[in-house]
Motif scaffolding. Structure first.
Motif, PDB file in Angstrom:
ATOM      1  N   GLY A   1       0.818  -1.216   0.000  1.00  0.00           N
ATOM      2  CA  GLY A   1       0.000   0.000   0.000  1.00  0.00           C
ATOM      3  C   GLY A   1       0.843   1.254   0.000  1.00  0.00           C
ATOM      4  N   THR A   2       1.956   1.224   0.713  1.00  0.00           N
ATOM      5  CA  THR A   2       2.865   2.371   0.760  1.00  0.00           C
ATOM      6  C   THR A   2       3.430   2.654  -0.631  1.00  0.00           C
ATOM      7  OG1 THR A   2       3.423   1.964   3.068  1.00  0.00           O
ATOM      8  CG2 THR A   2       4.998   3.261   1.789  1.00  0.00           C
ATOM      9  N   ILE A   3       3.835   1.606  -1.327  1.00  0.00           N
ATOM     10  CA  ILE A   3       4.386   1.789  -2.672  1.00  0.00           C
ATOM     11  C   ILE A   3       3.307   2.318  -3.614  1.00  0.00           C
ATOM     12  CG2 ILE A   3       5.353   0.572  -4.669  1.00  0.00           C
ATOM     13  CD1 ILE A   3       6.811  -1.228  -2.541  1.00  0.00           C
ATOM     14  N   ALA A   4       2.117   1.749  -3.553  1.00  0.00           N
ATOM     15  CA  ALA A   4       1.015   2.229  -4.396  1.00  0.00           C
ATOM     16  C   ALA A   4       0.709   3.695  -4.087  1.00  0.00           C
ATOM     17  CB  ALA A   4      -0.220   1.359  -4.194  1.00  0.00           C
ATOM     18  N   ASP A   5       0.710   4.064  -2.811  1.00  0.00           N
ATOM     19  CA  ASP A   5       0.472   5.462  -2.429  1.00  0.00           C
ATOM     20  C   ASP A   5       1.563   6.379  -2.974  1.00  0.00           C
ATOM     21  OD1 ASP A   5      -1.832   4.727  -1.072  1.00  0.00           O
ATOM     22  OD2 ASP A   5      -0.908   4.845   0.927  1.00  0.00           O
ATOM     23  N   ASP A   6       2.809   5.895  -2.990  1.00  0.00           N
ATOM     24  CA  ASP A   6       3.910   6.701  -3.523  1.00  0.00           C
ATOM     25  C   ASP A   6       3.737   6.946  -5.028  1.00  0.00           C
ATOM     26  OD1 ASP A   6       5.070   6.882  -1.028  1.00  0.00           O
ATOM     27  OD2 ASP A   6       6.618   5.377  -1.417  1.00  0.00           O
TER      28      ASP A   6
END
Length: 167
Positions: A13-18
């Protein structure tokens, strides 16, 4: 106190948010009268290079992308290295954010810069990004470690300036 699955999903999720945040930054730049939206470039180093590969693969506005010391293993390698009970979730989370399957969709030009003595990113991971990059990608190897060197910086600026028509 998080479970393994929660941690894997959080990281994905962190990567997708980035990726979303980088694309919103392009939205802001494209809306700024002082910026030529046809000259948007992207530079990413190390983990940021993996992110840049994802963004370049999903955002057609990126005209030039530099991936510095960016490496990635195939999703299958991450799955194989995960505990058996997490292998399914690792595959589910990583496949949509796999830079190796996204970078080939980059519409703009791509430059990959890598150090021959990189002690952080394994050579196989650097080679995997190069192999996944679009046909015509320029690849530059330097006699350096992960941080690259002054020559890489000069080459990067010159390449971006040429690709984006800045000088």
């Amino acid at each position: 106190g998080a479970t393994g699955e929660e941690l894997v999903r959080w990281q994905g999720g962190t990567i997708a948010d980035d990726v979303i945040a980088a694309r919103r930054a392009f939205d802001l730049l494209a809306d700024d009268d002082r910026v030529d939206a046809d000259q948007l470039g992207l530079v990413g180093w190390s983990m940021g290079g993996r992110l840049a590969a994802l963004v370049a693969g999903v955002d057609d506005r990126v005209r030039a992308t530099v991936l510095m010391s960016a490496g990635a293993a195939p999703v299958d390698a991450y799955v194989a290295g995960a505990p058996t009970e997490l292998q399914g979730v690792v595959r589910e989370v990583l496949e949509p954010i796999d830079p190796l399957t996204r970078i080939d969709d980059a519409k703009g030009e791509v430059l990959v810069q890598a150090g021959r003595r990189d002690s952080i990113v394994p050579r196989a991971a650097l080679d995997a990004v190069i192999a996944a990059a679009p046909k015509g990608t320029k690849v530059e190897w330097y006699p350096t470690d992960h941080a690259l060197n002054d020559q890489a910086q000069t080459d990067r600026i010159d390449w971006l300036s040429g690709e984006l028509g800045l000088g």
